[in-house]
Write an enzyme that holds these catalytic residues in place. Structure first.
Site, PDB file in Angstrom:
ATOM      1  N   ARG A 123       0.848  -1.187   0.000  1.00 14.48           N
ATOM      2  CA  ARG A 123       0.000   0.000   0.000  1.00 14.48           C
ATOM      3  C   ARG A 123       0.883   1.237   0.000  1.00 14.48           C
ATOM      4  NH1 ARG A 123      -3.496  -2.662  -1.656  1.00 14.48           N
ATOM      5  NH2 ARG A 123      -5.583  -3.027  -0.818  1.00 14.48           N
TER       6      ARG A 123
ATOM      7  N   GLU B  35      -4.223   7.249  -4.392  1.00 13.22           N
ATOM      8  CA  GLU B  35      -4.550   6.775  -5.748  1.00 13.22           C
ATOM      9  C   GLU B  35      -5.936   7.274  -6.136  1.00 13.22           C
ATOM     10  OE1 GLU B  35      -4.255   2.506  -5.857  1.00 13.22           O
ATOM     11  OE2 GLU B  35      -2.299   2.522  -4.934  1.00 13.22           O
TER      12      GLU B  35
ATOM     13  N   HIS C 113      -1.512   0.146  -9.963  1.00 11.92           N
ATOM     14  CA  HIS C 113      -2.135  -0.802  -9.019  1.00 11.92           C
ATOM     15  C   HIS C 113      -2.707  -2.025  -9.758  1.00 11.92           C
ATOM     16  CE1 HIS C 113      -4.123  -1.145  -4.793  1.00 11.92           C
ATOM     17  NE2 HIS C 113      -3.845  -2.336  -5.289  1.00 11.92           N
TER      18      HIS C 113
HETATM   19  C1  DGY Z   1      -6.029  -6.001  -2.687  1.00 11.98           C
HETATM   20  O1  DGY Z   1      -6.899  -6.868  -2.814  1.00 11.98           O
HETATM   21  O2  DGY Z   1      -5.677  -5.594  -1.581  1.00 11.98           O
HETATM   22  C2  DGY Z   1      -5.441  -5.439  -3.944  1.00 11.98           C
HETATM   23  O3  DGY Z   1      -4.383  -4.581  -3.683  1.00 11.98           O
HETATM   24  C3  DGY Z   1      -6.531  -4.696  -4.696  1.00 11.98           C
HETATM   25  O4  DGY Z   1      -6.968  -3.626  -3.905  1.00 11.98           O
END
Ligand code: DGY
Length: 337
Positions: free
Chosen positions: A256, A285, A303
């Site tokens: 993240r 984001e 992402h």
């Molecule tokens: C998750 O499932 O955490 C992926 O990063 C998509 O948000």
């Protein structure tokens, strides 16, 4: 009700007099996942995949028993407190769940589930892609060919960085961290890791455990961020910790954006302390820090960690399994609160 949403009536599970749960799916899922949902519950879909926003979610949630949501929807306390009382469960179609206030949901008696496990391979693949891409300059190499700017013949320009046989530090040795380590072994990488506790799987791979991030960083030519975003990990990749990496290290993040302090990462990339970075996730984001776009030594993806058809279908099906268990009166396998 939001106009673009459509309702599919379940063909099965209509037992005598038993109410089929009514589910709102806030964003479009893969066709296979939506079919499975619609065969199980009475579902309100979002075929145009429009962001509903807080007001749209509240309007569409009216009379729903549960919501299948995504990491694109922010379920903070304010939104959770406005949900109709009919809503008993939020099943996020994501492994990460920092977009849901678990405490606020619990206080309202709303269960929350996520979808761990099914996106491990896809996300670990992207971590390897980022390490290779950032190290070898895949982004600028690709642009040179695409823009008809083949480099002049030279043995010394352009040159990039090795990945094979380097030292990789993995921050967070959960499922995804371990999958990154397994893949990296194929490149004869020496693996170090920091996790709250040692991992038997990582130790069996010959990885070296470090009880603190600070102890691990000086051993990392590459750093792969694979820890969840929590109050403890927010901003832990910052000026102080980046300075502990050897000069010329490469940092990649598939976890993240919030784990990284953008200001400090950009400064380390500009100064040359870091050779490169590979990023799939960002603070704020999709409105990422625009300075990343100007840095030639950053390999950027939007992402894509879980973005394959099979993985996104598996994520939808996992959320469905959680909802099914919940409405069958069982504890959902991925209950978070
Ligand atoms: C998750 O499932 O955490 C992926 O990063 C998509 O948000």
């Amino acid at each position: 009700m939001v106009k673009s949403l459509t309702e599919n009536n379940s063909q099965i599970n209509m037992k005598h007099g038993e109410k089929v749960p009514r589910i709102l799916i806030t964003r479009k899922l893969t066709d296979a996942a939506e079919r499975a949902f619609s065969n199980t519950f009475t579902c309100q879909l979002n075929p145009e995949d429009k962001a509903l926003g807080a007001d749209g979610i509240i309007a569409a949630a009216e009379g729903r028993d549960g919501l299948a949501i995504t990491s694109m929807d922010k379920f903070d306390a304010a939104l959770i407190n406005r949900l109709p009382t009919s809503v008993k469960i939020l099943a996020t179609v994501s492994a990460g769940h920092e977009h849901v206030d678990l405490g606020a949901a619990k206080a309202r008696g709303i269960a929350v589930t996520n979808t761990p496990g099914v996106l491990t391979d896809a996300t670990a693949d992207i971590a390897l892609l980022l390490m290779l891409g950032a190290a070898r300059g895949a982004h600028w190499g690709e642009r040179m060919v695409r823009e008809n700017r083949w480099p002049p013949a030279s043995m010394v320009k352009p040159l990039a960085h090795d990945f094979s046989r380097q030292r990789l530090g993995i921050l967070g040795m959960g499922r995804i961290g371990a999958a990154v380590a397994r893949r990296a072994k194929g490149f004869d990488i020496v693996i170090h890791y920091h996790n709250r506790k040692p991992s038997l799987e990582a130790d069996a791979m010959g990885a070296t455990y470090h009880a603190t991030l600070e102890a691990m960083l000086p051993h990392c030519d590459f750093l792969s961020v694979n820890c969840p975003m929590t109050p403890d990990t927010r901003g832990i990749i910052n000026a102080r910790t980046l300075a502990l990496l050897p000069k010329g290290a490469i940092v990649v993040n598939t976890a993240r954006g919030g784990v990284v302090n953008d200001e400090d990462l950009i400064a380390a990339l500009r100064s040359g302390h870091l050779a490169a970075a590979g990023l799939d996730v960002y603070n704020n984001e999709p409105n990422i820090d625009p300075r990343y776009r100007e840095l030639e030594n950053v390999f950027l993806l939007p992402h894509l960690g879980s973005a394959t058809l099979r993985t996104r279908t598996d994520m939808g099906l996992r959320a469905l399994a959680n909802l099914k268990a919940f409405f069958a009166g069982e504890t959902p396998p991925d209950k978070l609160n």
